[in-house]
Design a protein around this motif. Structure first.
Motif, PDB file in Angstrom:
ATOM      1  N   PRO A  89      30.126   9.601 -25.704  1.00 39.97           N
ATOM      2  CA  PRO A  89      30.263  10.472 -24.529  1.00 39.97           C
ATOM      3  C   PRO A  89      31.065  11.740 -24.820  1.00 39.97           C
ATOM      4  CG  PRO A  89      30.657   8.192 -23.922  1.00 39.97           C
ATOM      5  CD  PRO A  89      30.585   8.232 -25.419  1.00 39.97           C
ATOM      6  N   GLU A  90      32.127  11.608 -25.612  1.00 33.42           N
ATOM      7  CA  GLU A  90      32.918  12.788 -25.958  1.00 33.42           C
ATOM      8  C   GLU A  90      32.126  13.756 -26.832  1.00 33.42           C
ATOM      9  OE1 GLU A  90      37.529  11.185 -25.712  1.00 33.42           O
ATOM     10  OE2 GLU A  90      36.788  12.131 -27.533  1.00 33.42           O
ATOM     11  N   ARG A  94      39.609  13.779 -26.270  1.00 38.43           N
ATOM     12  CA  ARG A  94      40.923  13.261 -26.658  1.00 38.43           C
ATOM     13  C   ARG A  94      40.827  12.175 -27.726  1.00 38.43           C
ATOM     14  NH1 ARG A  94      43.137  12.402 -20.584  1.00 38.43           N
ATOM     15  NH2 ARG A  94      41.066  11.506 -20.513  1.00 38.43           N
ATOM     16  N   VAL A  95      39.811  11.315 -27.637  1.00 40.49           N
ATOM     17  CA  VAL A  95      39.668  10.260 -28.651  1.00 40.49           C
ATOM     18  C   VAL A  95      39.310  10.864 -30.002  1.00 40.49           C
ATOM     19  CG1 VAL A  95      38.262   8.284 -29.356  1.00 40.49           C
ATOM     20  CG2 VAL A  95      39.130   8.420 -27.016  1.00 40.49           C
ATOM     21  N   LEU A  96      38.447  11.870 -30.025  1.00 34.69           N
ATOM     22  CA  LEU A  96      38.132  12.550 -31.282  1.00 34.69           C
ATOM     23  C   LEU A  96      39.377  13.200 -31.869  1.00 34.69           C
ATOM     24  CD1 LEU A  96      34.699  14.252 -30.458  1.00 34.69           C
ATOM     25  CD2 LEU A  96      35.110  12.196 -31.820  1.00 34.69           C
ATOM     26  N   ASN A  97      40.234  13.727 -31.004  1.00 35.65           N
ATOM     27  CA  ASN A  97      41.472  14.346 -31.484  1.00 35.65           C
ATOM     28  C   ASN A  97      42.433  13.319 -32.066  1.00 35.65           C
ATOM     29  OD1 ASN A  97      40.728  16.975 -30.830  1.00 35.65           O
ATOM     30  ND2 ASN A  97      41.478  16.791 -28.731  1.00 35.65           N
ATOM     31  N   MET A  98      42.498  12.144 -31.421  1.00 34.55           N
ATOM     32  CA  MET A  98      43.419  11.125 -31.937  1.00 34.55           C
ATOM     33  C   MET A  98      42.894  10.520 -33.242  1.00 34.55           C
ATOM     34  SD  MET A  98      43.079   7.720 -29.546  1.00 34.55           S
ATOM     35  CE  MET A  98      41.989   6.385 -30.025  1.00 34.55           C
ATOM     36  N   LEU A  99      41.591  10.703 -33.511  1.00 38.00           N
ATOM     37  CA  LEU A  99      41.029  10.273 -34.789  1.00 38.00           C
ATOM     38  C   LEU A  99      41.169  11.369 -35.847  1.00 38.00           C
ATOM     39  CD1 LEU A  99      37.803   8.408 -33.586  1.00 38.00           C
ATOM     40  CD2 LEU A  99      39.917   7.403 -34.449  1.00 38.00           C
ATOM     41  N   ASN A 100      41.944  12.412 -35.514  1.00 37.03           N
ATOM     42  CA  ASN A 100      42.226  13.505 -36.440  1.00 37.03           C
ATOM     43  C   ASN A 100      40.947  14.181 -36.937  1.00 37.03           C
ATOM     44  OD1 ASN A 100      43.862  15.257 -37.864  1.00 37.03           O
ATOM     45  ND2 ASN A 100      44.093  13.898 -39.634  1.00 37.03           N
ATOM     46  N   THR A 101      40.062  14.455 -35.969  1.00 38.45           N
ATOM     47  CA  THR A 101      38.821  15.159 -36.289  1.00 38.45           C
ATOM     48  C   THR A 101      39.135  16.648 -36.398  1.00 38.45           C
ATOM     49  OG1 THR A 101      37.686  13.511 -34.924  1.00 38.45           O
ATOM     50  CG2 THR A 101      36.392  15.408 -35.656  1.00 38.45           C
ATOM     51  N   LYS A 102      39.397  17.092 -37.597  1.00 33.43           N
ATOM     52  CA  LYS A 102      39.864  18.465 -37.810  1.00 33.43           C
ATOM     53  C   LYS A 102      38.716  19.470 -37.892  1.00 33.43           C
ATOM     54  CE  LYS A 102      43.213  21.006 -40.666  1.00 33.43           C
ATOM     55  NZ  LYS A 102      44.093  20.933 -41.854  1.00 33.43           N
ATOM     56  N   TYR A 127      42.845  21.269 -32.061  1.00 37.02           N
ATOM     57  CA  TYR A 127      43.475  20.310 -31.150  1.00 37.02           C
ATOM     58  C   TYR A 127      43.652  18.923 -31.765  1.00 37.02           C
ATOM     59  CZ  TYR A 127      41.876  23.971 -27.980  1.00 37.02           C
ATOM     60  OH  TYR A 127      41.633  25.176 -27.372  1.00 37.02           O
ATOM     61  N   ALA A 128      43.169  18.702 -32.999  1.00 37.83           N
ATOM     62  CA  ALA A 128      43.339  17.393 -33.644  1.00 37.83           C
ATOM     63  C   ALA A 128      44.820  17.042 -33.709  1.00 37.83           C
ATOM     64  CB  ALA A 128      42.730  17.427 -35.040  1.00 37.83           C
ATOM     65  N   TYR A 129      45.146  15.781 -33.456  1.00 29.65           N
ATOM     66  CA  TYR A 129      46.547  15.364 -33.342  1.00 29.65           C
ATOM     67  C   TYR A 129      47.245  15.213 -34.684  1.00 29.65           C
ATOM     68  CZ  TYR A 129      45.101  14.146 -28.562  1.00 29.65           C
ATOM     69  OH  TYR A 129      44.608  14.176 -27.287  1.00 29.65           O
ATOM     70  N   GLY A 130      46.498  15.207 -35.771  1.00 30.68           N
ATOM     71  CA  GLY A 130      47.123  15.061 -37.079  1.00 30.68           C
ATOM     72  C   GLY A 130      47.135  13.622 -37.553  1.00 30.68           C
TER      73      GLY A 130
END
Length: 641
Positions: free
Chosen positions: A425-426, A450-458, A477-480
């Motif tokens: 969905p994301e 947000r889930v893609l970001n928490m998976l560090n999708t750079k 926006y990737a969380y690192g």
């Protein structure tokens, strides 16, 4: 089946003592064999529990009957079920058309029956029209081999015949899957590890072994004792064998409708009803039926003549016009040509290419070149080229990068559930948002992924760049690799855990199953400010090192998939790893500057490998003793002479 057949024979002959001694020796040999391979077997089994082959913790409301106790869902297991009528492919390969990849316009036989008015339609229909979603080809053992197999049921004696016959029948019944759910349900529910397999039709590999083996035994009997076919009881066997093989082939060649009522699948009929005017529906369906009947008839005549030639060779042998050696060579050549011609339909010359062409499949694109300039030790890439069907069915991206997508037959179940509930969905939202913004990420709402970001999708790879080349888009926006959170939210089950990700901000709140509360020492409030930092300094697939600095105790979430067996230390002192946000890792970190190290090197690997080496040593010692014993016996006999 072999054990059962020989047990019955031993019971009748009152030789159970010998049977149990022999069985004990075989069991010991099997145990040594298992121990030699124990590391691979054990860890594959342990891994399977965490994969799609293991049990899901999610509760599916209204679909509980589809779930199994410890494996794949029933629908998933039985999706590739062999049709009951489709079993005739053992005798006539194209009895259901052949392969899904071949369309009707590729078949000269079918096109001879085609109506030129609808020729453009036939290129959209596959030759295959069986019960499976799609198939690369039929299960075929050879027409004359099938004749010999049936004949072997009458002329071969001994327990092995019944074992092979029983295993063959059982293999066929299990391959029917959803078409014979009584037996399938029993195996799914009560036979260990059966629910780990996704394609029940693959069980036909047993029939592909047992049918030719019994056929070989039958041929051995005929060539060794020609008079065996002249016995009254065996003449019936010859007639039955001819009827069940040559007779069935002949009926399929002349009147395929005797066995099959429909030659157009329900899905095809639905597509035709939607896409064709009513007045053209009946003519197209009628013509499709004639085309597929022609494919069946062509192969059925082929099988009939192969059986006829094989029987003619046997007739010449029985009439003493052909020696046993020439008969054997003739039958071998007949079966070889038969199988070769069918196999070449699916493994043809064009598929054999130089190695250089194969390696060219992983050509580095300009997008890959740009992304690889980033020398950060660990980040992930999501490829939108071919989305949505291609993202989780290609592995080219993973050749160059750590990929969010890709295909694996035994993917981690929790990750697959994240794909289904959040990632897909994301991806849809992200694709639309980035496309609408023209690739300018500063105007994209990061809350959509947000889930893609928490998976560090750079990095995202998007299609339709200059000259059709994929385009890399950096995601700011990737969380690192890891981050501190303000709060820990404990939940009671998997459903609550995965659903909570719809609402929380992963950089602020970590969702943790209550079972991991002890690992985080029951902390509910974290600590996070600009002074708290964590940095990945060393990365290997099985070893990670972080440098952390924080003025107060806090909870860190790591963008690494949680998996049992990983160990961690803070400044060399062991520390627990918790699971957070359904698939990630979390850890309670004390105030100060520290070095966190995680590694995967479970003790079970060393234990099972030690057992394997001991078992291998026992095997070698056993072989040496056997050779020494045989040598002494041979020497003793020579001296006696």
């Amino acid at each position: 089946f072999i054990i059962g057949a020989y047990f019955e024979e031993a019971y009748k002959k009152k030789e159970l003592t010998h049977f149990f001694k022999a069985s004990a020796i075989l069991a010991l040999a099997a145990m040594v064999g298992v121990c030699i391979n124990l590391s691979n077997l054990y860890h594959t089994y342990e891994y399977s529990k965490e994969t799609m082959r293991g049990k899901s913790e999610l509760k599916q409301e209204g679909n509980a009957a589809n779930q199994t106790s410890s494996g794949l869902d029933r629908d998933y297991i039985t999706n590739w079920s062999y049709g009951i009528g489709e079993t005739l492919t053992l005798l006539v390969p194209n009895v259901k058309g052949g392969a899904s990849s071949d369309n009707l316009s590729q078949s000269e036989t079918a096109m001879e029956k085609a109506n030129p008015m609808y020729s453009s339609i036939y290129s959209q229909f596959p030759q295959y029209f069986g019960d499976q979603p799609w198939t690369a080809g039929p299960v075929y053992v050879g027409a004359f081999v099938m004749f010999l197999f049936v004949l072997g049921c009458f002329i071969v004696k001994g327990p092995l015949k019944w074992a092979l016959l029983g295993a063959t029948i059982f293999s066929v019944l299990l391959s029917w899957g959803k078409n014979f759910m009584g037996l399938t349900d029993f195996f799914i529910d009560y036979v260990p590890m059966y629910n780990k397999f996704r394609a029940v039709s693959s069980i036909l590999v047993i029939a592909e072994f047992t049918i030719p083996l019994l056929a070989i035994f039958a041929l051995k009997e005929i060539l060794g004792r020609p008079e065996i076919l002249k016995l009254k009881e065996n003449r019936t066997g010859v007639i039955v064998s001819l009827v069940l093989t040559a007779g069935v082939s002949l009926v399929l060649a002349v009147a395929p409708s005797v066995f099959f009522s429909s030659f157009v699948t329900a899905q095809e009929m639905a597509a035709l009803q939607q896409g064709l005017p009513a007045e053209h529906l009946t003519p197209v369906v009628t013509n499709l039926t004639e085309m597929r009947k022609a494919i069946i008839a062509s192969d059925a005549w082929r099988s009939f003549f192969i059986i006829a030639v094989g029987c003619f060779l046997l007739f010449l042998f029985l009439q003493k016009r052909l020696k046993a050696s020439f008969t054997l060579v003739g039958i071998v050549l007949l079966c070889l040509v038969d199988m070769w011609c069918v196999n070449k339909r699916y493994l043809y010359d064009e598929q054999f290419v130089p190695k250089s062409k194969r390696t060219e499949a992983f050509v580095k694109t300009q997008a890959d070149e740009i992304i690889l300039r980033d020398t950060a030790p660990d980040y992930r890439v999501l490829n939108f080229v071919g989305f949505p069907s291609n993202t989780f069915n290609e592995n080219n991206t993973a050749y160059w990068h750590k990929s969010i997508g890709g295909y694996h037959a035994a993917k981690l179940r929790r990750y697959q559930e994240m794909i289904d509930h959040h990632i897909m969905p994301e991806m849809q939202d992200t694709y639309q948002a980035v496309a609408a913004a023209g690739g300018r990420m500063d105007s994209v709402d990061a809350s959509k992924f947000r889930v893609l970001n928490m998976l560090n999708t750079k990095y995202f790879i998007f299609p339709a760049g200059e000259k059709g080349q994929p385009v890399p888009v950096e995601n700011p926006y990737a969380y690192g690799n890891a981050w501190f959170v303000d709060k820990v939210q404990y939940v009671n089950n998997a459903n609550e855990e995965i659903d909570a990700l719809n609402d929380i901000r992963p950089t602020e709140t970590a969702v943790v199953d209550a079972r991991f509360k002890e690992q985080l020492k029951g902390v509910t409030e974290g600590y996070k400010d600009s002074l708290s930092t964590i940095r990945l300094t060393d990365y290997e697939p099985n070893r990670l090192v972080y440098k952390v600095s924080t003025p107060k105790d806090g909870v860190v979430v790591f963008s690494e998939v949680y998996y049992p067996g990983w160990q961690a230390t803070i400044d060399g002192q062991p520390v627990d790893i918790a699971r957070a946000d359904y698939i990630l890792r979390a850890m309670n970190v004390p105030a100060g500057e520290h070095t966190i190290e995680m590694w995967f090197n479970p003790q079970s690997i060393h234990v099972t490998e030690s057992i394997a080496y001991v078992a291998l040593a026992l095997l070698l010692v056993g072989v040496m003793i056997l050779v020494w014993t045989k040598r002494n016996k041979f020497t003793g006999k020579t001296e006696a002479k």
